[in-house]
Structures are given as C-alpha cells and as structure tokens.
Design an enzyme around this catalytic site. Structure first.
Site, mmCIF file in Angstrom:
data_model
loop_
_atom_site.group_PDB
_atom_site.id
_atom_site.type_symbol
_atom_site.label_atom_id
_atom_site.label_comp_id
_atom_site.label_asym_id
_atom_site.label_seq_id
_atom_site.Cartn_x
_atom_site.Cartn_y
_atom_site.Cartn_z
ATOM 1 N N ASP A 220 0.827 -1.207 0.000
ATOM 2 C CA ASP A 220 0.000 0.000 0.000
ATOM 3 C C ASP A 220 0.861 1.258 0.000
ATOM 4 O O ASP A 220 2.040 1.219 0.344
ATOM 5 C CB ASP A 220 -0.844 0.031 1.282
ATOM 6 C CG ASP A 220 -1.993 -0.952 1.204
ATOM 7 O OD1 ASP A 220 -2.307 -1.390 0.095
ATOM 8 O OD2 ASP A 220 -2.551 -1.264 2.267
ATOM 9 N N LYS B 76 -3.138 4.021 -4.270
ATOM 10 C CA LYS B 76 -3.680 4.887 -5.332
ATOM 11 C C LYS B 76 -2.585 5.454 -6.215
ATOM 12 O O LYS B 76 -2.697 5.504 -7.427
ATOM 13 C CB LYS B 76 -4.461 6.038 -4.704
ATOM 14 C CG LYS B 76 -5.803 5.597 -4.200
ATOM 15 C CD LYS B 76 -6.715 6.796 -4.009
ATOM 16 C CE LYS B 76 -8.051 6.387 -3.435
ATOM 17 N NZ LYS B 76 -7.996 5.961 -2.034
#
Ligand SMILES: C[S@@+](CC[C@H](N)C(=O)[O-])C[C@H]1O[C@@H](n2cnc3c(N)ncnc32)[C@H](O)[C@@H]1O
Length: 525
Positions: free
Chosen positions: A303, A325
């Site tokens: 992550d 992201k």
C-alpha cells in the site's frame, strides 16, 4: 587487450566428481570460468575480484567426546565451558578455589551435551594431557604464558579469555539453529556490534529452520541410494530448499518427504498469500514474522502507506507491486487487488500483501481473505502495530486507563462514499470514560467534532492529532477537542493522520489549552 590464457586443467572440477567440483567452486568462488577459445583453449570471460584478506579463517571444530580444559573461575569461563560442552566436549574445569568452583554448579549439573567435571584446585601442566582445546581466564601474564606453553606442549589449541593476542582460536557470536550454526566474529574489535548482528540474524532465521536442516541430514542417505544422477540430486536439493523456506514455520512431514522424493519436480508449486502488517512506519516496529515473510516472498503487493524503509527489509529478488492509489492509478480497485493476489498464488507464487499498520484494522482484509478462501488459496495473517498504538507510544500515553478510559474504540472518519459515516454510535463517542481513535479523519474531522459535541461530548475533552506517527517526520497538535479541527488543519498535507480523543491525552493537551482537569488513576485510586 590480450586475454590471459589458462590451462584447461584449471577449470573447476576437471577430473573430479561433480560434487567435488561444486565444493571446489564453493571454496574458490573467484576461479576464472573459461569458455572455449578459437584454438580449443579456454579463455577467461571475466576475472572477478579475489577474496579480500581475512583476519581469521572461520572453521567449525568437532569436539564431541574430546577433552577440553578450562582454567579459572569467572562468568566468561563458565559460559565457555557451557558452550564447548554443548558441542559434546568432556570439559575438565580447574577453577582455582572453592568459591570459583561453585560458579559452575548449574552448568555442570545440566550440560546440553558432553560433560563438565569441576575441580576446585588450580591447573597443573599434567591436566592438559590429551586436551583438544585449552581455555583459561588468567589475568597474570606470566601464568598465562605458562598455561599456553603447557597447552601447546600437549598439542591443544588455546583461548585465553579477553586476551585475543594470546589466542590460537577465538569464539564467534553464535546463532544456533542446529544443525545450522552461524558464527559471527568481529576479531574482538566490536563485540556489541557482533551481538547486534546476531540479533538481526536471529530475527531472519526462523527456529523451524533447524527441523528442516535435520530432515535434510536424515534424508540424505536415502537420496544417495535412490537418486543416482548428480544433476537430479541437485534438483532435489533445490526443491527441498524452496519448500523449506516456504514452510519454515512448521516442521517437515512425511508428506513433504514423499512429495520431494516422488518426483515433485513435476508437481506444481503451491502458492499462498500472507497478509502482513507493516506497522505505522518505523521499520523497527515490524514483527519477526513480518520480516521473515518479506524475506521469503516471491512478490509483494504494498500500500501507499508502506514506506521504502520497510520494503528495504524484503528479499532483493522479490517483485514489488505498488497497489495504493499512487502506485496503480485509479484502476487499482480492491477487486483488482483481490484478483491479483489470487492469480499470483495460483501461479505458485508466495505472495505477501503488505499493509500499513495492522492488516485487520481498516485494512479491507476481509475481502482479500474471502477471495483467497473462495479460490482455495491458503491465506495467513501476520499482525502489525496499528497507527493508534504507534501514535500513543510516541506520545507516551496509554490508550486505556482503569478509571478514565475503560473502553477503547477505533472509528473511521471515512465512509464507503468518502464522507463521514452516517452510522456512528454518537452516545459512545460522547462517553466521558472512553478513548476514541479516529482513523482517516482528515476530510471529516470538523464535521465529526461538531456532531460529537452536539451529541454530548464535553468540548474540553483532551484530544491530539498525530501525523506520520513513528516516522522521522512525525508531527502532532493537541488541545481541547473543540479546537482540534483548526489545529489539525496545520498538519502537513498528504501525511496520514490519526486522532485520539479522551482523558488519556490530557497531559499532551494541557500544555496547549484549557482542557478538562482530573487526576491520574494512580492518584485517584
Ligand atoms: C486505511 S487506514 C489503515 C490503518 C492501518 N491498517 C493501521 O492499522 O494503522 C489508513 C489510516 O491509518 C492511519 N495511519 C496509518 N499510518 C499512520 C501513521 N504513521 N500516522 C498516523 N496515522 C496513520 C491514518 O488515519 C490513515 O488515514
């Protein structure tokens, strides 16, 4: 440039058995490897650097059943007696006095192996007859020299404790996964550094390695009997090693042996997924299991919150895939991640799914666990230190207190739609004897506080917001909860923030604002 010519006979293993060739290579890693030249002669393609000088040569000393003499009585001498007895030696201690002899009581009563016989008297040259090794803790220079001379006369190697200048052999710092043994030496120059290297190695060498190495020893004769070709035996050991590292947390079973002997070469590799907690940022907060998982992974999906310092601990060859992201862009949905970990594991990869903090706290672990189980993929979990724990530890506050914080609740400020969740239990947030930790509070903190105050939370309740907890760039702001949204707005943009609300934060908050005053548990109880 003219290539240096070497005789064909210099190639490793010429005229030797394949095993010997491999051993020779291991012993002489810098031997130039030749290719066939135009005239049928070997031409070196590269000449790697030769080994740098060594202060000492590490060797492993067989002591089982052999005599070792230890002169003197000190903690160092006791430890060395224990150590050589553990290697199976018959240790004869000449302690020098009754008091010194008593230091050996425990180790002599229960040696790990071998024997320890203690005499209270001092040493005499005759004691050294037949000794393989002679150890002494002798401060007096003249006596030390007499001891060395007598030991050499008897053909024994000598170690005078803490006097490296008088030693034929020195002891390394040991990591014991017998039959795997690692010894570390700093040539007496930095014993503390040696200890810290040992601690690091302890953390990456699981205890289970011992059982796999023992299995290797016991399966070796069967392998020799059943598998004649050197190449096939080599492939067996490659498969064995891979299986050992993949299953190092358990002992090998008969099923492992059968699979390996039954031509498991053709059998597909069985992949697995491990959800690993990377902690809040400081790599030293990883668990030993987490480090091991990183060291044995084929591929790591990590992550955004996982920093490079943590990835630094991973196996160099492991593929690293950013699935936050910023890593995959907007397309990296939770569904993509689930699909990817399952596909990798089904292709036989050992997959580490590395998540910030603890994987089971606001980590969407359920989706990943379910996806693995639905696909029949083995999944296991290694917990990590959560942001709340990391933040509280750096602030020096307890998250619970006997009188003031009987409950700890972790809530998210970020609902599935990115807004403040609508189903928060506000009565629980207003409870004066609870600690509330808000994860992902940045966008909704003002709204959260406004609603909590309206629902009865005392506006003077202490609160603290911590950004990048446990990292080098940690920041925090503290005050009464009513002021926290304005204070927290000043924290560095983009940094992860965790908010702690409750009396446990009083000391932090008191320094900044007029918050609820009350005594500590110890004062109140
Ligand atoms: C998706 S959640 C993951 C929580 C994580 N599983 C844990 O146990 O800490 C992300 C949130 O965790 C919190 N967080 C994670 N690391 C943090 C850190 N080093 N400092 C402060 N908050 C952190 C922040 O609230 C961040 O928005």
């Amino acid at each position: 440039m003219t290539a240096r010519r070497i005789s064909p006979l210099q190639g490793p293993g010429v005229g030797a058995s394949p095993e010997k060739a491999v051993q020779a290579e291991a012993l002489q890693p810098m031997t130039p490897r030749g290719v066939q030249g135009g005239e049928g002669e070997r031409v070196p393609v590269a000449t790697p650097a030769r080994i740098a000088p060594l202060p000492n040569l590490p060797l492993f000393h067989k002591l089982a059943g052999r005599k070792v003499v230890v002169a003197g009585g000190s903690q160092g001498a006791v430890w060395k007696s224990e150590l050589v007895a553990a290697a199976g030696a018959n240790v004869v201690v000449l302690a020098g006095s009754d008091i010194a002899a008593r230091l050996y009581d425990d180790v002599a009563a229960h040696p790990a192996s071998g024997t320890i016989t203690v005499h209270a008297r001092g040493w005499e040259p005759a004691d050294l007859a037949g000794a393989a090794l002679a150890l002494a803790d002798i401060a007096d220079e003249a006596e030390a020299l007499r001891f060395i001379a007598a030991a050499h006369e008897a053909g024994a190697l000598v170690n005078i404790i803490d006097r490296t200048e008088h030693c034929d052999v020195t002891f390394g710092t040991i990591v014991n996964r017998a039959p795997v043994v690692v010894a570390i030496s700093t040539e007496g120059g930095a014993p503390m550094l040696g200890q810290s290297i040992r601690a690091r190695m302890e953390s990456i060498l699981p205890l289970g390695l011992s059982a796999w190495a023992k299995a290797a020893q016991s399966w070796r004769p069967l392998l020799k009997e059943r598998v004649k070709s050197f190449q096939d035996r080599r492939r067996f050991w490659e498969r064995f090693t891979e299986r050992a590292w993949q299953n190092v947390d358990r002992a090998p079973t008969e099923a492992d042996r059968d699979a390996l002997f039954g031509g498991a070469a053709a059998a597909p590799r069985i992949g697995k997924v491990t959800l690993v907690g990377a902690g809040p940022g400081d790599p030293e907060l990883l668990t030993l299991k987490a480090v091991r998982a990183l060291q044995t992974a084929d591929v790591i999906l990590y992550d955004d919150l996982v920093g490079p310092d943590v990835l630094e601990l991973a196996r160099r060859e492991a593929r690293r895939v950013a699935v936050g992201k910023t890593g995959h862009g907007p397309s990296c949905s939770q569904r993509d991640i689930c699909r990817e970990i399952v596909a990798l594991a089904k292709a036989g990869e050992s997959v580490v799914r590395l998540k910030g903090g603890d994987p089971l706290i606001f980590g969407r672990a359920t989706e990943e666990i379910d996806a693995c189980r639905a696909a029949g993929v083995e999944v296991s979990i290694i917990p990590g230190i959560s942001a709340a724990q990391g933040a509280a530890a750096t602030l020096g506050i307890s998250l619970t207190e006997r009188l003031h914080a009987r409950r700890l609740q972790l809530v998210t400020g970020h609902g599935a739609d990115g807004k403040l969740p609508t189903d928060i239990e506000w009565a629980a947030i207003a409870d004066p004897v609870t600690t509330t930790v808000i994860y992902m509070p940045r966008k909704t903190l003002a709204q959260f506080v406004e609603r909590a105050l309206a629902e009865g939370l005392d506006p003077a309740t202490p609160a603290v917001a911590v950004a990048s907890a446990t990292r080098g760039d940690q920041e925090q702001v503290a005050g009464a909860v009513r002021d926290l949204p304005a204070l927290a707005a000043g924290l560095r943009q983009g940094a992860p923030v965790t908010v702690i609300i409750g009396k446990v934060a009083r000391e932090r908050a008191l320094a900044h604002a007029d918050v609820l005053a009350f005594s500590k548990v110890s004062e109140a109880a």
